[in-house]
Design a protein around this motif. Structure first.
Motif, PDB file in Angstrom:
ATOM      1  N   SER A  76       0.819  -1.206   0.000  1.00 19.07           N
ATOM      2  CA  SER A  76       0.000   0.000   0.000  1.00 19.07           C
ATOM      3  C   SER A  76       0.857   1.262   0.000  1.00 19.07           C
ATOM      4  O   SER A  76       0.579   2.210  -0.742  1.00 19.07           O
ATOM      5  CB  SER A  76      -0.933   0.000   1.213  1.00 19.07           C
ATOM      6  OG  SER A  76      -1.781  -1.116   1.192  1.00 19.07           O
ATOM      7  N   VAL A  77       1.884   1.284   0.836  1.00 15.54           N
ATOM      8  CA  VAL A  77       2.724   2.479   0.942  1.00 15.54           C
ATOM      9  C   VAL A  77       3.498   2.715  -0.354  1.00 15.54           C
ATOM     10  O   VAL A  77       3.573   3.854  -0.856  1.00 15.54           O
ATOM     11  CB  VAL A  77       3.681   2.353   2.139  1.00 15.54           C
ATOM     12  CG1 VAL A  77       4.699   3.484   2.135  1.00 15.54           C
ATOM     13  CG2 VAL A  77       2.892   2.352   3.442  1.00 15.54           C
ATOM     14  N   ALA A 103      -3.822   4.074  -1.450  1.00 19.11           N
ATOM     15  CA  ALA A 103      -3.327   3.136  -0.443  1.00 19.11           C
ATOM     16  C   ALA A 103      -4.453   2.250   0.088  1.00 19.11           C
ATOM     17  O   ALA A 103      -4.279   1.032   0.251  1.00 19.11           O
ATOM     18  CB  ALA A 103      -2.671   3.894   0.709  1.00 19.11           C
ATOM     19  N   LEU A 148      -3.551   4.293   8.321  1.00 21.85           N
ATOM     20  CA  LEU A 148      -3.269   5.094   7.132  1.00 21.85           C
ATOM     21  C   LEU A 148      -4.164   6.326   7.076  1.00 21.85           C
ATOM     22  O   LEU A 148      -3.709   7.433   6.737  1.00 21.85           O
ATOM     23  CB  LEU A 148      -3.467   4.251   5.875  1.00 21.85           C
ATOM     24  CG  LEU A 148      -2.443   3.134   5.623  1.00 21.85           C
ATOM     25  CD1 LEU A 148      -2.854   2.310   4.408  1.00 21.85           C
ATOM     26  CD2 LEU A 148      -1.043   3.703   5.434  1.00 21.85           C
TER      27      LEU A 148
END
Length: 515
Positions: A67-68, A190, A239
């Motif tokens: 995701s990052v 993300a 997040l």
């Protein structure tokens, strides 16, 4: 003197509005309630053991890293593309806008299917990263392009006069103004990546979403499924919170000012050629390869034969449940949007905060929660179209709220005051003034929900009525058995159906701030 635009009223909100907003927030909180109930039923040691398993930690690190990295890649790719769309005088500008937005109509698992069918055997973490970046970059490109159009360029001019070069002036003056939009887009990328199920499955990358679905389908260890889902939710909410903190700091450090005068686009030949070549390369990888793969597989499907009746029924079902989910999301989100735009206070902000907190819950967990909710409270709704529409509404409720809140906030309260002073009641005023002026923004939110719901897969697989099919589920069913020729008609139909609202969204995002 305030013009009334964007202010928050100190009037006490109507009780009915508060009740409607509370109800919408309660519906949005169902996935979180489900996890609390499931984990509460299990013993603490069992939950802790499931969470602290080496396997769970490995999947969590893989999902978080994916995701990052995808979010960073979308920023690196999306910000230059947004600048080119907003600040470079391109030939056929409408074409480039459509090419930048069109990946919104292509689900990531469809893009993965196209690449896998083009290069059989393609798999692994980094190919998945590349495909997810290509699929998610529009989440950054569209809002940042709008932010570039609204940015105050006087600060950049001042920086240039003080001796800074183009990059230095951009970093010091323009970047702080577009940072909130860029961070919001990166967060969407993300979260989409974190909750994605189809693409990791096709490329054989095991993530938390895959583990939750496998545990649920196996049905042997619901505690493991709930604990793994809780880890997924914690990552997603983390997040969201990080993005909010960073975005708040960006707002304080460089809140964008209103643009003064017409936007000035560069006409330098070298810049125009570089921008067009760069965007053409991105379009070739993100649209050209999938398009060629679908065309080739579509020709194969003509030889193999197409089940037209099943295809048409799947398309109709896709349209029906996605539009139904969009309508339900707007209905649930509108009272919350009105409260957020017109009656700001810490207490009244709770419903909005709950919905945005729940936005960190992946669709897979929403599907699990509604399976649990319908079976235990309203069995008649289990595996019905209404339950699936409700899942779409819960998953994409923040999209409907965000657009409606912005649209309502843009309506000057002075107009509402004038309407009330002329003898019209609050309901009449809301219908004839606020609703009429904010309708385009509210409709845009519904459109965004609809186009996103068309591509949703995990919750659809769990909640789709028995015997029914959508284009997404049919595509998934065929690709998991490597029946690429049979999958092609569904993939093409999904792109065609989703391209219409995606095009309208691109017009709304990119043209809405044009002079």
């Amino acid at each position: 003197m305030h013009s009334g635009k964007g202010r928050s009223s100190t009037r006490r909100p109507p009780l009915l509005l508060l009740l409607a907003g509370t109800f919408g927030a309660a519906v949005a909180a169902l996935p979180l309630i489900y996890l609390v109930v499931q984990l509460g039923r299990a013993g603490g040691s069992d939950v802790l053991g499931a969470v602290l398993r080496e396997r769970t930690l490995t999947l969590a690190l893989t999902s978080l890293a994916l995701s990052v990295i995808v979010a960073i890649g979308c920023l690196i790719l999306g910000i230059p593309m947004a600048w080119a769309l907003a600040c470079v005088r391109l030939p056929a500008p409408g074409l480039w806008r459509v090419l930048a937005a069109l990946p919104l109509a292509i689900p990531s698992y469809l893009m993965a299917f196209a690449w896998v069918s083009t290069r059989p055997g393609l798999s692994g973490f980094w190919p998945l990263v590349a495909i997810m970046i290509l699929a998610c970059t529009p989440y950054v490109t569209l809002p940042v392009a709008a932010a570039f159009r609204l940015a105050d360029r006087r600060t950049a001019d001042v920086a240039r006069t003080l001796g800074r070069g183009p990059l230095g002036a951009f970093r010091a003056a323009t970047l702080p103004q577009i940072a909130p939009a860029a961070l919001a887009g990166a967060l969407l990328a993300a979260l989409y990546t974190l909750s994605d199920f189809g693409s990791p499955g096709l490329l054989r990358v095991q993530t938390l979403t895959w583990a939750v679905y496998a545990a649920f389908e196996g049905g042997l260890n619901r505690t493991l499924a709930a604990a793994t889902a809780a880890v997924l939710v914690v990552l997603a909410i983390t997040l969201v919170l990080i993005e909010r903190v960073v975005r708040a700091r960006a707002h304080r450090d460089g809140a964008p000012s209103a643009r003064i005068g017409p936007i000035v686009r560069t006409s330098a030949t070298y810049t125009r050629i570089t921008a067009m070549v760069g965007m053409a390369v991105v379009a070739a990888f993100g649209l050209g390869v999938p398009g060629a793969a679908l065309w080739r597989r579509g020709l194969d499907s003509r030889v193999a034969g197409v089940d037209w009746q099943r295809l048409i029924q799947s398309a109709i079902t896709t349209l029906g449940v996605s539009v139904g989910g969009a309508v339900l999301a707007v209905a649930l989100g509108l009272p919350i949007a009105v409260l957020a735009a017109r009656h700001r206070s810490r207490v009244i902000a709770i419903p909005e905060s709950i919905t945005y907190l729940s936005s960190g819950v992946p669709g897979l967990v929403v599907g699990l929660s509604l399976v649990f909710f319908t079976l235990n409270t309203v069995p008649v709704l289990y595996q019905t179209s209404l339950a699936l529409c409700l899942a779409y509404a819960v998953i994409f409720l923040p999209k409907a709220i965000g657009s409606a809140r912005s649209a309502i906030g843009q309506v000057p309260e002075a107009l509402e005051d004038v309407s009330r002073s002329s003898g019209r009641g609050p309901v009449h005023t809301a219908a004839t003034v606020t609703a009429r002026l904010s309708a385009p923004g509210i409709a845009t939110g519904g459109l965004l929900v609809a186009v996103t719901a068309m591509k949703e897969l995990p919750a659809t697989l769990m909640l789709l009525p028995i015997g029914a099919n959508t284009l997404a589920t049919e595509l998934w069913r065929h690709t998991t058995t490597t029946a690429y020729a049979a999958a092609a008609p569904y993939a093409i139909a999904l792109v065609v159906v989703a391209s219409i609202p995606a095009y309208l969204l691109s017009r709304a995002e990119l043209d809405g701030t044009d002079d």
